[in-house]
Design a protein around this motif. Structure first.
Motif, PDB file in Angstrom:
ATOM      1  N   SER A  58       0.781  -1.235   0.000  1.00 42.96           N
ATOM      2  CA  SER A  58       0.000   0.000   0.000  1.00 42.96           C
ATOM      3  C   SER A  58       0.814   1.287   0.000  1.00 42.96           C
ATOM      4  CB  SER A  58      -0.950   0.005   1.198  1.00 42.96           C
ATOM      5  OG  SER A  58      -0.232  -0.149   2.400  1.00 42.96           O
ATOM      6  N   TYR A  59       2.054   1.235   0.413  1.00 45.22           N
ATOM      7  CA  TYR A  59       2.862   2.455   0.461  1.00 45.22           C
ATOM      8  C   TYR A  59       3.458   2.800  -0.896  1.00 45.22           C
ATOM      9  CZ  TYR A  59       2.807   2.080   5.573  1.00 45.22           C
ATOM     10  OH  TYR A  59       2.427   2.003   6.878  1.00 45.22           O
ATOM     11  N   CYS A  60       3.746   1.771  -1.675  1.00 45.20           N
ATOM     12  CA  CYS A  60       4.354   1.927  -2.994  1.00 45.20           C
ATOM     13  C   CYS A  60       4.142   0.593  -3.696  1.00 45.20           C
ATOM     14  CB  CYS A  60       5.846   2.282  -2.855  1.00 45.20           C
ATOM     15  SG  CYS A  60       6.623   2.821  -4.418  1.00 45.20           S
ATOM     16  N   VAL A  61       4.981   0.257  -4.648  1.00 45.18           N
ATOM     17  CA  VAL A  61       4.933  -1.061  -5.276  1.00 45.18           C
ATOM     18  C   VAL A  61       6.241  -1.786  -4.984  1.00 45.18           C
ATOM     19  CG1 VAL A  61       3.279  -0.452  -7.081  1.00 45.18           C
ATOM     20  CG2 VAL A  61       5.720  -0.135  -7.488  1.00 45.18           C
ATOM     21  N   ALA A  62       6.144  -3.086  -4.870  1.00 49.52           N
ATOM     22  CA  ALA A  62       7.312  -3.886  -4.512  1.00 49.52           C
ATOM     23  C   ALA A  62       8.457  -3.696  -5.499  1.00 49.52           C
ATOM     24  CB  ALA A  62       6.934  -5.363  -4.423  1.00 49.52           C
ATOM     25  N   GLU A  63       8.131  -3.550  -6.774  1.00 48.46           N
ATOM     26  CA  GLU A  63       9.161  -3.396  -7.797  1.00 48.46           C
ATOM     27  C   GLU A  63      10.029  -2.167  -7.547  1.00 48.46           C
ATOM     28  OE1 GLU A  63       5.938  -3.908  -8.379  1.00 48.46           O
ATOM     29  OE2 GLU A  63       5.939  -5.903  -9.275  1.00 48.46           O
ATOM     30  N   CYS A  64       9.477  -1.186  -6.872  1.00 51.46           N
ATOM     31  CA  CYS A  64      10.200   0.054  -6.581  1.00 51.46           C
ATOM     32  C   CYS A  64      10.870   0.007  -5.209  1.00 51.46           C
ATOM     33  CB  CYS A  64       9.227   1.234  -6.639  1.00 51.46           C
ATOM     34  SG  CYS A  64       9.934   2.820  -6.163  1.00 51.46           S
ATOM     35  N   CYS A  65      10.108  -0.370  -4.197  1.00 56.05           N
ATOM     36  CA  CYS A  65      10.564  -0.193  -2.814  1.00 56.05           C
ATOM     37  C   CYS A  65      10.790  -1.481  -2.039  1.00 56.05           C
ATOM     38  CB  CYS A  65       9.558   0.674  -2.060  1.00 56.05           C
ATOM     39  SG  CYS A  65       9.481   2.359  -2.669  1.00 56.05           S
ATOM     40  N   GLY A  66      10.581  -2.627  -2.667  1.00 53.64           N
ATOM     41  CA  GLY A  66      10.768  -3.876  -1.940  1.00 53.64           C
ATOM     42  C   GLY A  66       9.822  -3.964  -0.759  1.00 53.64           C
ATOM     43  N   LEU A  67      10.301  -4.461   0.331  1.00 49.95           N
ATOM     44  CA  LEU A  67       9.495  -4.671   1.530  1.00 49.95           C
ATOM     45  C   LEU A  67       8.925  -3.363   2.079  1.00 49.95           C
ATOM     46  CD1 LEU A  67       8.610  -7.095   3.211  1.00 49.95           C
ATOM     47  CD2 LEU A  67      10.581  -6.708   4.686  1.00 49.95           C
ATOM     48  N   ASP A  68       9.596  -2.246   1.823  1.00 52.41           N
ATOM     49  CA  ASP A  68       9.105  -0.950   2.301  1.00 52.41           C
ATOM     50  C   ASP A  68       7.796  -0.535   1.629  1.00 52.41           C
ATOM     51  OD1 ASP A  68      11.210  -0.670   4.080  1.00 52.41           O
ATOM     52  OD2 ASP A  68      12.433   0.489   2.667  1.00 52.41           O
ATOM     53  N   ALA A  69       7.390  -1.216   0.571  1.00 53.83           N
ATOM     54  CA  ALA A  69       6.131  -0.901  -0.099  1.00 53.83           C
ATOM     55  C   ALA A  69       4.927  -1.475   0.639  1.00 53.83           C
ATOM     56  CB  ALA A  69       6.154  -1.452  -1.525  1.00 53.83           C
ATOM     57  N   PHE A  70       5.173  -2.317   1.631  1.00 52.27           N
ATOM     58  CA  PHE A  70       4.103  -3.058   2.288  1.00 52.27           C
ATOM     59  C   PHE A  70       3.805  -2.515   3.685  1.00 52.27           C
ATOM     60  CE2 PHE A  70       5.946  -5.704  -0.895  1.00 52.27           C
ATOM     61  CZ  PHE A  70       4.886  -6.393  -1.435  1.00 52.27           C
ATOM     62  N   CYS A  71       2.522  -2.520   4.012  1.00 46.51           N
ATOM     63  CA  CYS A  71       2.077  -2.177   5.362  1.00 46.51           C
ATOM     64  C   CYS A  71       1.388  -3.405   5.937  1.00 46.51           C
ATOM     65  CB  CYS A  71       1.108  -0.990   5.331  1.00 46.51           C
ATOM     66  SG  CYS A  71       0.487  -0.577   6.972  1.00 46.51           S
ATOM     67  N   PHE A  72       2.023  -4.029   6.892  1.00 48.12           N
ATOM     68  CA  PHE A  72       1.487  -5.244   7.505  1.00 48.12           C
ATOM     69  C   PHE A  72       0.821  -4.951   8.845  1.00 48.12           C
ATOM     70  CE2 PHE A  72       5.148  -6.938   4.954  1.00 48.12           C
ATOM     71  CZ  PHE A  72       4.371  -7.561   3.989  1.00 48.12           C
ATOM     72  N   SER A  73       0.245  -3.777   8.995  1.00 46.19           N
ATOM     73  CA  SER A  73      -0.398  -3.409  10.252  1.00 46.19           C
ATOM     74  C   SER A  73      -1.675  -4.229  10.440  1.00 46.19           C
ATOM     75  CB  SER A  73      -0.738  -1.920  10.275  1.00 46.19           C
ATOM     76  OG  SER A  73      -1.901  -1.674   9.517  1.00 46.19           O
ATOM     77  N   PRO A  74      -2.094  -4.408  11.691  1.00 44.76           N
ATOM     78  CA  PRO A  74      -3.356  -5.122  11.941  1.00 44.76           C
ATOM     79  C   PRO A  74      -4.544  -4.446  11.260  1.00 44.76           C
ATOM     80  CG  PRO A  74      -2.149  -4.811  13.991  1.00 44.76           C
ATOM     81  CD  PRO A  74      -1.422  -4.030  12.938  1.00 44.76           C
ATOM     82  N   LEU A  75      -4.488  -3.128  11.104  1.00 45.98           N
ATOM     83  CA  LEU A  75      -5.576  -2.399  10.451  1.00 45.98           C
ATOM     84  C   LEU A  75      -5.696  -2.795   8.979  1.00 45.98           C
ATOM     85  CD1 LEU A  75      -7.740  -0.193  10.571  1.00 45.98           C
ATOM     86  CD2 LEU A  75      -5.942   1.467  10.066  1.00 45.98           C
ATOM     87  N   VAL A  76      -4.585  -2.823   8.278  1.00 47.90           N
ATOM     88  CA  VAL A  76      -4.594  -3.200   6.858  1.00 47.90           C
ATOM     89  C   VAL A  76      -4.995  -4.670   6.707  1.00 47.90           C
ATOM     90  CG1 VAL A  76      -3.127  -3.508   4.812  1.00 47.90           C
ATOM     91  CG2 VAL A  76      -2.943  -1.421   6.192  1.00 47.90           C
ATOM     92  N   ILE A  77      -4.486  -5.500   7.579  1.00 46.32           N
ATOM     93  CA  ILE A  77      -4.828  -6.930   7.531  1.00 46.32           C
ATOM     94  C   ILE A  77      -6.315  -7.131   7.801  1.00 46.32           C
ATOM     95  CG2 ILE A  77      -4.460  -9.152   8.690  1.00 46.32           C
ATOM     96  CD1 ILE A  77      -1.488  -8.251   9.021  1.00 46.32           C
ATOM     97  N   ALA A  78      -6.845  -6.434   8.796  1.00 43.62           N
ATOM     98  CA  ALA A  78      -8.275  -6.542   9.112  1.00 43.62           C
ATOM     99  C   ALA A  78      -9.121  -6.085   7.923  1.00 43.62           C
ATOM    100  CB  ALA A  78      -8.607  -5.724  10.354  1.00 43.62           C
ATOM    101  N   ALA A  79      -8.725  -4.991   7.300  1.00 47.09           N
ATOM    102  CA  ALA A  79      -9.474  -4.489   6.142  1.00 47.09           C
ATOM    103  C   ALA A  79      -9.476  -5.521   5.011  1.00 47.09           C
ATOM    104  CB  ALA A  79      -8.879  -3.169   5.668  1.00 47.09           C
ATOM    105  N   HIS A  80      -8.331  -6.121   4.780  1.00 48.31           N
ATOM    106  CA  HIS A  80      -8.240  -7.131   3.707  1.00 48.31           C
ATOM    107  C   HIS A  80      -9.102  -8.350   4.034  1.00 48.31           C
ATOM    108  CE1 HIS A  80      -6.763 -10.004   0.822  1.00 48.31           C
ATOM    109  NE2 HIS A  80      -6.308 -10.761   1.793  1.00 48.31           N
ATOM    110  N   LEU A  81      -8.981  -8.878   5.235  1.00 49.82           N
ATOM    111  CA  LEU A  81      -9.675 -10.119   5.587  1.00 49.82           C
ATOM    112  C   LEU A  81     -11.186  -9.942   5.722  1.00 49.82           C
ATOM    113  CD1 LEU A  81      -7.167 -11.669   8.143  1.00 49.82           C
ATOM    114  CD2 LEU A  81      -7.547 -12.337   5.759  1.00 49.82           C
ATOM    115  N   SER A  82     -11.638  -8.723   5.963  1.00 49.07           N
ATOM    116  CA  SER A  82     -13.072  -8.493   6.141  1.00 49.07           C
ATOM    117  C   SER A  82     -13.710  -7.809   4.930  1.00 49.07           C
ATOM    118  CB  SER A  82     -13.310  -7.651   7.396  1.00 49.07           C
ATOM    119  OG  SER A  82     -12.772  -6.348   7.228  1.00 49.07           O
ATOM    120  N   TYR A  83     -12.963  -7.660   3.882  1.00 46.50           N
ATOM    121  CA  TYR A  83     -13.390  -6.864   2.727  1.00 46.50           C
ATOM    122  C   TYR A  83     -14.739  -7.298   2.156  1.00 46.50           C
ATOM    123  CZ  TYR A  83     -13.151  -4.315  -1.669  1.00 46.50           C
ATOM    124  OH  TYR A  83     -13.421  -3.486  -2.715  1.00 46.50           O
TER     125      TYR A  83
END
Length: 127
Positions: A23-48
């Motif tokens: 969500s922060y960027c794309v993996a191709e550009c920023c690698g792991l820094d492009a990802f937000c693994f917060s419980p909020l983002v995970i909850a949003a994904h799993l309950s979508y």
């Protein structure tokens, strides 16, 4: 030391889960820094789709994390200290960084239902 590097392919379910956190960027550009693994983002994904988090989904993703842990636990580091790479994350991992990622995903996966519950309570209070 081994100078070859193993590339790990994530299980399809874990891969989809991880990509949803890009969500922060794309993996191709920023690698792991492009990802937000917060419980909020995970909850949003799993309950979508359903508005709730199914226990079965948590169990299945946890199984995939265990499989990833087992797949990487005996890998030897190369001359640069890396044990593997994961293309979907565009990231190379040391033993420590892999263990940290798995811990983070596992912890925040367990917290996601609590975040959703709290969010639902806040929504009820404002209705």
């Amino acid at each position: 030391m081994n100078d070859l590097l193993v590339y790990i392919e994530l299980e399809p379910r874990l891969s989809s889960f991880v990509k949803a956190c890009e969500s922060y960027c794309v993996a191709e550009c920023c690698g792991l820094d492009a990802f937000c693994f917060s419980p909020l983002v995970i909850a949003a994904h799993l309950s979508y789709y359903s508005g709730s988090i199914q226990e079965e989904s948590l169990i299945e993703i946890e199984k995939d994390l265990v499989a990833l842990e087992l797949q990487t636990k005996d890998l030897q580091q190369n001359e640069h200290g890396f044990i593997c790479g994961i293309e979907i994350l565009n990231q190379l991992f040391t033993r420590e960084s892999m263990d940290k990622l798995i811990r983070q995903l596992r912890t925040n996966l367990r917290l996601a239902p609590k975040v959703l519950d709290y969010s639902n309570k806040l929504e009820e209070e404002t209705s």
